[in-house]
Structures are given as C-alpha cells and as structure tokens.
Motif scaffolding. Structure first.
Motif, PDB file in Angstrom:
ATOM      1  N   PHE A  12       0.852  -1.177   0.000  1.00 54.30           N
ATOM      2  CA  PHE A  12       0.000   0.000   0.000  1.00 54.30           C
ATOM      3  C   PHE A  12       0.895   1.236   0.000  1.00 54.30           C
ATOM      4  O   PHE A  12       1.889   1.281   0.719  1.00 54.30           O
ATOM      5  N   LYS A  13       0.533   2.191  -0.829  1.00 56.98           N
ATOM      6  CA  LYS A  13       1.298   3.438  -0.897  1.00 56.98           C
ATOM      7  C   LYS A  13       0.343   4.613  -0.709  1.00 56.98           C
ATOM      8  O   LYS A  13      -0.800   4.573  -1.193  1.00 56.98           O
ATOM      9  N   TYR A  14       0.817   5.616  -0.037  1.00 58.30           N
ATOM     10  CA  TYR A  14       0.009   6.798   0.278  1.00 58.30           C
ATOM     11  C   TYR A  14       0.769   8.041  -0.176  1.00 58.30           C
ATOM     12  O   TYR A  14       1.986   8.115  -0.030  1.00 58.30           O
ATOM     13  N   PRO A  41       0.424  12.249   0.376  1.00 56.58           N
ATOM     14  CA  PRO A  41      -0.370  13.376   0.873  1.00 56.58           C
ATOM     15  C   PRO A  41      -0.620  14.361  -0.266  1.00 56.58           C
ATOM     16  O   PRO A  41       0.142  14.421  -1.239  1.00 56.58           O
ATOM     17  N   HIS A  67      -0.131  17.445  -0.657  1.00 56.59           N
ATOM     18  CA  HIS A  67       0.924  18.402  -0.998  1.00 56.59           C
ATOM     19  C   HIS A  67       2.109  17.769  -1.707  1.00 56.59           C
ATOM     20  O   HIS A  67       3.077  18.451  -2.014  1.00 56.59           O
ATOM     21  N   ARG A 116       4.411  13.768  -7.934  1.00 53.93           N
ATOM     22  CA  ARG A 116       4.661  12.344  -8.169  1.00 53.93           C
ATOM     23  C   ARG A 116       3.812  11.823  -9.324  1.00 53.93           C
ATOM     24  O   ARG A 116       3.114  10.823  -9.204  1.00 53.93           O
ATOM     25  N   HIS A 163       1.282  22.543   4.977  1.00 57.12           N
ATOM     26  CA  HIS A 163       2.498  21.901   4.472  1.00 57.12           C
ATOM     27  C   HIS A 163       3.665  22.877   4.301  1.00 57.12           C
ATOM     28  O   HIS A 163       4.730  22.477   3.833  1.00 57.12           O
ATOM     29  N   LYS A 164       3.490  24.148   4.629  1.00 61.03           N
ATOM     30  CA  LYS A 164       4.601  25.110   4.600  1.00 61.03           C
ATOM     31  C   LYS A 164       4.874  25.704   5.978  1.00 61.03           C
ATOM     32  O   LYS A 164       5.822  26.467   6.156  1.00 61.03           O
ATOM     33  N   ILE A 211       5.855  16.051   8.017  1.00 62.02           N
ATOM     34  CA  ILE A 211       4.650  16.534   7.326  1.00 62.02           C
ATOM     35  C   ILE A 211       4.767  16.279   5.828  1.00 62.02           C
ATOM     36  O   ILE A 211       3.817  15.817   5.192  1.00 62.02           O
ATOM     37  N   GLN A 212       5.926  16.593   5.248  1.00 62.60           N
ATOM     38  CA  GLN A 212       6.113  16.373   3.807  1.00 62.60           C
ATOM     39  C   GLN A 212       5.849  14.917   3.457  1.00 62.60           C
ATOM     40  O   GLN A 212       5.231  14.614   2.441  1.00 62.60           O
ATOM     41  N   LEU A 213       6.319  14.003   4.296  1.00 62.03           N
ATOM     42  CA  LEU A 213       6.074  12.582   4.040  1.00 62.03           C
ATOM     43  C   LEU A 213       4.582  12.261   4.114  1.00 62.03           C
ATOM     44  O   LEU A 213       4.103  11.397   3.383  1.00 62.03           O
ATOM     45  N   GLY A 214       3.862  12.931   4.991  1.00 63.78           N
ATOM     46  CA  GLY A 214       2.429  12.649   5.165  1.00 63.78           C
ATOM     47  C   GLY A 214       2.128  11.934   6.471  1.00 63.78           C
ATOM     48  O   GLY A 214       1.015  11.463   6.673  1.00 63.78           O
ATOM     49  N   ASN A 271       8.064   3.711   4.516  1.00 60.78           N
ATOM     50  CA  ASN A 271       8.160   3.275   3.121  1.00 60.78           C
ATOM     51  C   ASN A 271       6.836   3.405   2.373  1.00 60.78           C
ATOM     52  O   ASN A 271       6.821   3.585   1.156  1.00 60.78           O
ATOM     53  N   ALA A 272       5.723   3.346   3.082  1.00 61.12           N
ATOM     54  CA  ALA A 272       4.403   3.488   2.445  1.00 61.12           C
ATOM     55  C   ALA A 272       4.215   4.882   1.851  1.00 61.12           C
ATOM     56  O   ALA A 272       3.306   5.099   1.052  1.00 61.12           O
ATOM     57  N   TYR A 273       5.073   5.818   2.242  1.00 65.34           N
ATOM     58  CA  TYR A 273       4.981   7.189   1.732  1.00 65.34           C
ATOM     59  C   TYR A 273       6.057   7.494   0.708  1.00 65.34           C
ATOM     60  O   TYR A 273       6.160   8.623   0.229  1.00 65.34           O
ATOM     61  N   LEU A 274       6.859   6.489   0.376  1.00 66.84           N
ATOM     62  CA  LEU A 274       7.919   6.656  -0.620  1.00 66.84           C
ATOM     63  C   LEU A 274       7.549   5.848  -1.858  1.00 66.84           C
ATOM     64  O   LEU A 274       6.795   4.890  -1.776  1.00 66.84           O
ATOM     65  N   TRP A 275       8.075   6.239  -3.007  1.00 66.69           N
ATOM     66  CA  TRP A 275       7.756   5.496  -4.218  1.00 66.69           C
ATOM     67  C   TRP A 275       8.362   4.089  -4.160  1.00 66.69           C
ATOM     68  O   TRP A 275       9.223   3.792  -3.345  1.00 66.69           O
ATOM     69  N   MET A 319      16.505   0.496  -4.366  1.00 66.49           N
ATOM     70  CA  MET A 319      16.889   1.542  -3.407  1.00 66.49           C
ATOM     71  C   MET A 319      16.382   1.208  -2.008  1.00 66.49           C
ATOM     72  O   MET A 319      15.252   0.761  -1.843  1.00 66.49           O
ATOM     73  N   LYS A 347      15.795   6.287  -0.504  1.00 65.80           N
ATOM     74  CA  LYS A 347      14.580   6.898  -1.060  1.00 65.80           C
ATOM     75  C   LYS A 347      14.157   8.109  -0.239  1.00 65.80           C
ATOM     76  O   LYS A 347      13.747   9.133  -0.783  1.00 65.80           O
ATOM     77  N   TYR A 397      13.780  11.718  -1.754  1.00 63.25           N
ATOM     78  CA  TYR A 397      12.428  12.309  -1.787  1.00 63.25           C
ATOM     79  C   TYR A 397      12.418  13.670  -1.121  1.00 63.25           C
ATOM     80  O   TYR A 397      11.817  14.623  -1.622  1.00 63.25           O
ATOM     81  N   LEU A 398      13.086  13.760   0.025  1.00 66.44           N
ATOM     82  CA  LEU A 398      13.078  15.014   0.784  1.00 66.44           C
ATOM     83  C   LEU A 398      14.277  15.898   0.446  1.00 66.44           C
ATOM     84  O   LEU A 398      14.473  16.938   1.060  1.00 66.44           O
TER      85      LEU A 398
END
Lengths: 453, 453
Positions: free
Chosen positions: A198-200, A202, A204, A209, B204-205, B262-265, B286-290, B295, B300, B304-305
């Motif tokens: 499962f991938k999520y 957000p 923002h 992506r 998110h900012k 927050i950026q990750l979600g 990892n659920a918030y990364l592609w 990798m 990742k 990503y960040l």
C-alpha cells in the motif's frame, strides 16, 4: 411504441439526444426531452417527428411522477445529487433507469426493490465512470481467458483540449469538465497499491509524483493519481494484483506547475480570505508569501518555491495573470474560489476549440512463464463546441445502454454497473462502430520481477 | 468559613491543590478535592486538616449537584469538554467557577444567567491561555499609558524539557503537554497579519516558516505560527496594529525536521492505514515513498526530501526509530496515531527530568516620534515530575484567581477572562511573588518603517 424520457438537456446531453432521435424510427421510440429550459429542449429536439420537448423543474415531485409514469425508460442527465428521487420513482413505477453517474448509497439501497419490480437501474454509463470500467474488464477478462495472470493494472483518463487547439497556453489545458473538480482534485491525498505494498501520497506531494506516459500519435502526457485506487480491486476482480493505480491525464509540465499553486496554498477551500474585496490577483499571491519590504512579489515567489530564473513553472503562473494588479472582483471567496475564477478566465475554450478525451490502460501479466506489459489507448476528439468529445463518449455510452435495455439485450435487473460482460460486450461493440475504440501499443516483454522495496 | 471544591486531581492539579491547602488556614477555607480516583485525591490532600478527598465520577449529575451545593467556589481541572455542565450547575446554584480553559460557546451562553445570579465564571486562568493574556495586556496597556502607539505584537509560548535534561535527544523536545495536540499542531493552516497585510500559510509550509528567537540565559529557540492569530486583535484591543502573530516555541532544528514528517504525510489523521497490524515503523515510512526495487528506504527518503548526506533532519528522523524493522503493534491507526505512538516512546520524560515553560512577547511601538522594539520573556522550570512548570504556571494562576474571587478583590461578575486590569494586575503581582515574572531584554531602536510588500 416505447417511450423514452431524457431528463436534462444541458451541454453533456447533446450527443445522447441526437443518438436517441436517430435511433427512434428504427426502434419505434418516442423521445421526450425534459429540462427547466424549454427552449433548450426544443433546440435539442430540432423538430424531429419522434421527439418532444417538455418543461420540467427537478424540484417538482408531481410532474416528475407524471413524466415517469408515461415512460418505459428514463435517462437522467441531471447532476449526480439529483438522481436518487428519479431512480426511486422509476423503481416504484416499474420503469428502467439509466445514468452516467457513480452509484450513490441511496441508489444502491434500491437493489431489492428494483429486482422485485423487474427494473434495470443501469449506472456509470459514461466515460469515467463507464468506458473505463468496460474497456478494463474486456481487456482483463480477455487476458484471463487466454491463461494470463494479471500482475498490475494502471489506468488513466483525461479530458483535455485537442492538440491543434492548445494555442499559446503553456499549461496545454482548458476546462472541458467541471472547473471546481479540477481545482480541488486530489484533496485528502491518495492511496494505491504498488508491488504488493500500500502506498500513500499526501495532497501536498501528489502533483510532484506524476507518471510520464505516451500515446502513439498524440505525444506525451503526465498522469497524477486519483484519490482511491483500491476500490477498483473489487470492481475489476483484482484482489491479488501487485499494483493498482488510477490516475488523471494532463500534458507535460502541468503537474509541477499545479504543484506550485498547491505549495503556495491557493487551492485551499476550507476558509474564506479576510479581505478579498480589496484584493488584486497579485495581492492574493502575496498573501501566501512572507513580508519583505525590499523584494517584489516575483522575487519572493521564485525564492519561496526555489524556481530558476528560466523556470517553466514561473512562466505558467505568470501566464495565468496571477501576478497582475487586476482586482479579483469577488466580495467573499475561499482561495480555491479565487483561483477558479482566474482559471475560468484563462482556461476557457475559445470559439471553435475542440476537446479531447484520452484514456489508457497499462496491464502487466505473466503468460507461459513470461512477463509482459501491454498498453491500450483510446482518444476521441470533439466535433464542435456542442458535440464535444465529452458529450460524445458520455452520450453514446448512455444512449447505447438505454437502447440495449429497451431491446432486451441487457436483461439483468437491479442495480447494474457495466463491469459485467452481458453489458460491456454489446456496448463496446457498438461504441467501436462510432470510432470509440482502444488501440493496442506494441507488447513489451519485461525482465523477471525482483522482490524490491 | 468558605468551601472550595476542586474537581480533577490529575497531574496538572498538583501545584493548584498545594497552593489552595497552603492558603486555607489564613483565609479560613475548607478545600475539597474530587476525582474518580479517590486514592489520588487522598495523596494530594496528604492529611492536611483543611483538605478533604471525595470520590466523584464526572458523569454523575446528582453527585455533581450535591458537591457544588456545598461549595462557595468550584475550580474545574477536568478536560475542557467537561466544563460546561459544571459551570452551568454553578451558575444555577449561585456559586463561582474558575477554570484554565478557553471559553467555549456553551460557557459563553451562561453570560446573562451568571450576571443575574451574581456569579463570577472566571476562565482562561492557566498559562496559555492565561499568563499570555495577562502579561500581554499589562505590557500593552502600560505602553499605551506612556503615550506609545503599538505597531506590532508577536507572542510565543512553549512547553519544553528544561535545558539540563535534553540528553542526547537531537529534537531537544519531550512531551510535557498533550501529545496528540503536538502531532496535529497547525493542521488547517494559519492566518496572521504582517505589516497591515493578511498572510496565510498552508499546513504543508508552516514548519518551513518558523522565526528564530533568543531568550537571554536560555539560548536559541524557533517559533512557528499558531492557527488563528487574528482573534487576538479583539482580545488585546489591537485592531489597528500592523502585525499580529502568535506562535509556539521549539528548540532550533525542530521545525525543519517536523516539516519533513509533514512532507512525508505522517501527521495525517483523516484516514486509517490499510495494513497497520503487519507493519514495522520502516514499512510505515516506506508506504509514503515510491516503489524502487534497487533503493533502500534510507536512500529513497533522502532523495524524496532532498536531504544532504550529513542531514540533521535525516538524523532526527532516524533517532526516532522510524527506519527500524520494529513492529508498530497497533491493529488500527491513522498515520498520526502511528507517529504519536513512536513519539511517546521516544519523547517521554525520563525519571528526574524537569520541564520548562517559556513565553516571550515582542512589541514594536512608536513613542515621541521614535520606533522601538521591546522583548520580554518568562521562563519557569519544573521542580520535579509532580510539580512541573506546567502544573506550576497553570495551578498558581488558577489558584490565585480563585482566591481573589473568594476574598472579593475580583468583583466582576458574568463570564470573565483575564484581559481586564482588575483581574490581571493582582494576579500577576502575586505570580511575581512566586517567581513567575517577565524579564525585559534591552530596548532596541528601529529604523523608520518603509512601505514594503
């Protein structure tokens, strides 16, 4: 003679009504067109001997019952929220019902009563939902019949301006669907499944992506993910699939520029601005940047979003006129409403513009020990501003569905969506006669799959 | 003799109860402590001859009425949502009421009845809200009396671990207030006013736009903005001020690392994860990364960040154990709930740790044609794990407020918050006797103001 009632004569009904009138003689139908705007109904009927225009206010319960009483089948082209009372009245009176909208909870609750009454309540007979379901199921079930095991399924749809009508618009986008839905797209974030995980994402990060895509003959696209891809595991019998992903198509560059608007905060619809009546579009953008007495809004924007001097993202924002000292002209508005107003000014279709509906499916599967990827695409262009690609793909699907219920080809009763072969097979067959068809791109053989992260 | 009823004997009541018992003899009070946990009440009373422990379930309406009937004044230390029935019963029975919580709509509705009954319903008598209001008003009204015109007001409060107890925790933060509020802080975005312009920051900012701050003797801090600063224009009579900004204090490095979460979600509380029962903390991230089979999660995450190899942000995330292959141990949870669980494991106060409440106000004003900036700070350290800085600042403020109502110093009736001089002046005076005081940093003279953007 069978009587068909079409409720709603707006711009998404043009092709549907044309189709129903064209078919009326051969099938011995009378086609009644009901809308609150009687002159619009009359224009759509165009004096056709099998057609009739009637005035109808969607709030008038008595008149609704009368009209439904006279019909054998009702097609509702009303906004989705207005379907339930129509569908419910149809079931009570034993009349079939067809719409292009998602099955709502209220419509789902009619299942028992519709079955008992021997009525077909056929929903999701548009393009998205509609052609997406039907083409996906035809392709997936075809592969399964040939002994393939599906390992991933990705599907993308987009309503865009046709290639020759993009003009100098760097977004390569104009509104052909509901502007509000475009502005709010993706809010709440998305979930999908990729390689058994499962991938999520957000909200923002959503438009950062996107996936690059290509359609033979139409060039490059980007796909950003839709809110909930997971429910399609159930619709398409894909419980065991490693990857399931549903997205929306845009032209290259759209997603990262839209991401910049999200980063600023301009798509927020949860609060009203304090002083929108006194604001220019430039003030609006500046309200999301820090205070600095020595920096222009342009400089602050570049610095905040870390944009290069020759940034295509900056150019797209500037092209929208969001840095202009031009009054917004609203007295109360959320940020999203201000942005929508500007976009409606800039992304309007010009006289003579044509629209385009593009859909593509990417399926990976194993067959005889080998692993393949297959992509199929459908692209439909609008004929003119009335007979748009949108009206065509929706209207023909709805119309064909109605015809097949009336002539008995579709005999399934209760709440139906077109993921079943007895619906999708005959509908897709006739859509192909109207040049709405999927083209297959060359099959790719893939490396054996690793485990991965 | 006057009877005081304190409802709620939890950890934020320790100093309040100690104060009330210390003062009881001199003022001829009896102090009843009511809580569902009778042994906790007894421990707080500690055999004091003026104290009495009683068992009380907050849901028991009959018992609540009895207890209130016997009291002259009720202090509610219950969670904020449980105040309204207590306050309402107090007003009905003509008893005064004191709490440290914000005035809810239900409490505000008691205004007429409280005035008629001659009852004082004194709210927001804690630290934030409480000491913040009182110190702000004392300073702002003092400046106005001296002929100054206030041009901007910024105020920051933070509950932190005391400087000597940070250990090797790179966040320099441990939970001293409600963990859930910390995890969800800022959701919905913020608005404030800067140099006569409304400014908005999306969630998110938010943590990317902190302000560096310094408190003499305590070093460097960061302040991130609170949700709605604008309502303080009304509370503090600052309608014409150019800048109004309310924020929360953290130690340097906290905000940008929190921004990464927050950026990750990971702070989202709006949906439940699909398969949390089978997840490790590493799977969660990892659920918030592609997906990428080649990798690692670490790679990742950095990509990503956009984190450097020696990133302090990465180190803070790793220190939380969010990359460890350790089961989360929850069966259903939102992302925010998973994150909160991990943080509660890592940010718990250790035995012997002390907490700290820091508050600072930055005011700019013009006086005799010159423009100045003044900063004042208050820092209070906890005595031990029971008598925390939090319990001290809240408890003394509430207790002093109660005493001043009982002895007639506060004679204002109806719904009261401590932004009025007849409340804040005597309360702040006594707080200073308890070493809760604001220190002024050297006054700065500013350049004349430009117009700016």
């Amino acid at each position: 003679m069978q009587n068909v009632l079409v409720i709603g004569a707006g711009k998404s009904s043009t092709v549907l009504i044309r189709y129903m009138l064209e078919q009326a003689e051969a099938h011995d139908w009378k086609v009644r067109i009901a809308d609150q705007d009687l002159s619009l109904c009359e224009r759509r009927v165009g004096g056709h001997p099998r057609g009739e225009a009637v005035a109808f206010d969607a709030d008038d319960d008595v008149r609704r019952r009368e009209l439904i009483e006279d019909a054998d089948l009702v097609i509702s082209m009303l906004p989705a929220s207005l379907h339930p009372p129509v569908a419910s009245a149809c079931v009570q009176r034993g009349k079939h019902f067809v719409s292009a909208s998602y099955v709502s909870g209220e419509v789902r609750d009619l299942q028992q009563a519709a079955e008992r009454a021997g009525v077909t309540v056929l929903n999701e007979m548009g393009v998205d939902p509609g052609i997406d379901h039907m083409s996906a199921m035809e392709q997936l079930e075809g592969l399964r019949r040939d002994g393939a095991t599906i390992t991933s399924f990705e599907t993308f749809t987009g309503g865009l301006v046709a290639p020759d009508y993009e003009g100098d618009n760097p977004w390569r986008y104009k509104f052909t669907w509901n502007p509000r839905n475009v502005v709010l797209a993706g809010q709440g974030g998305v979930k999908f499944r990729h390689n058994r995980r499962f991938k999520y994402i957000p909200y923002h990060k959503l438009f950062a992506r996107y996936e690059p895509l290509h359609i033979e003959g139409y060039g490059e696209f980007e796909g950003y993910p839709n809110r909930d891809s997971l429910k399609y595991r159930q619709h398409y019998d894909l419980w065991d699939v490693d990857t399931i992903y549903r997205g929306t198509l845009r032209r290259p560059g759209f997603c990262s520029a839209w991401d910049a608007l999200i980063q600023l905060g301009l798509t927020d619809d949860t609060y009203e601005l304090e002083d929108v009546a006194d604001m220019t579009y430039r003030d609006f953008v500046n309200a999301y940047l820090w205070y600095d007495k020595d920096m222009s809004v342009e400089l602050k924007l570049r610095a905040y979003l870390k944009l290069d001097l020759n940034s295509a993202i900056f150019d797209r924002i500037a092209w929208l006129g969001l840095l202009e000292r031009e009054p917004i002209g609203l007295t109360r508005a959320t940020p999203a409403q201000v942005l929508q107003k500007r976009l409606e000014e800039k992304w309007a279709l010009d006289e003579g513009d044509k629209d385009m509906i593009a859909m593509l499916h990417k399926v990976t599967f194993t067959q005889d020990g080998k692993h393949y990827r297959r992509q199929t695409n459908m692209v439909t262009l609008g004929e003119d501003q009335e007979h748009t690609a949108m009206a065509k793909t929706v209207g023909l699907t709805t119309g064909i569905g109605a015809k097949l219920v009336l002539d008995g080809t579709i005999s399934r009763r209760g709440i139906v969506i077109p993921t079943v072969e007895d619906v999708y097979a005959p509908v897709l067959k006739e859509l192909r006669d109207h040049d709405i068809r999927f083209e297959e791109q060359p099959l790719e053989e893939l490396e054996p799959q690793g485990e991965g992260a």
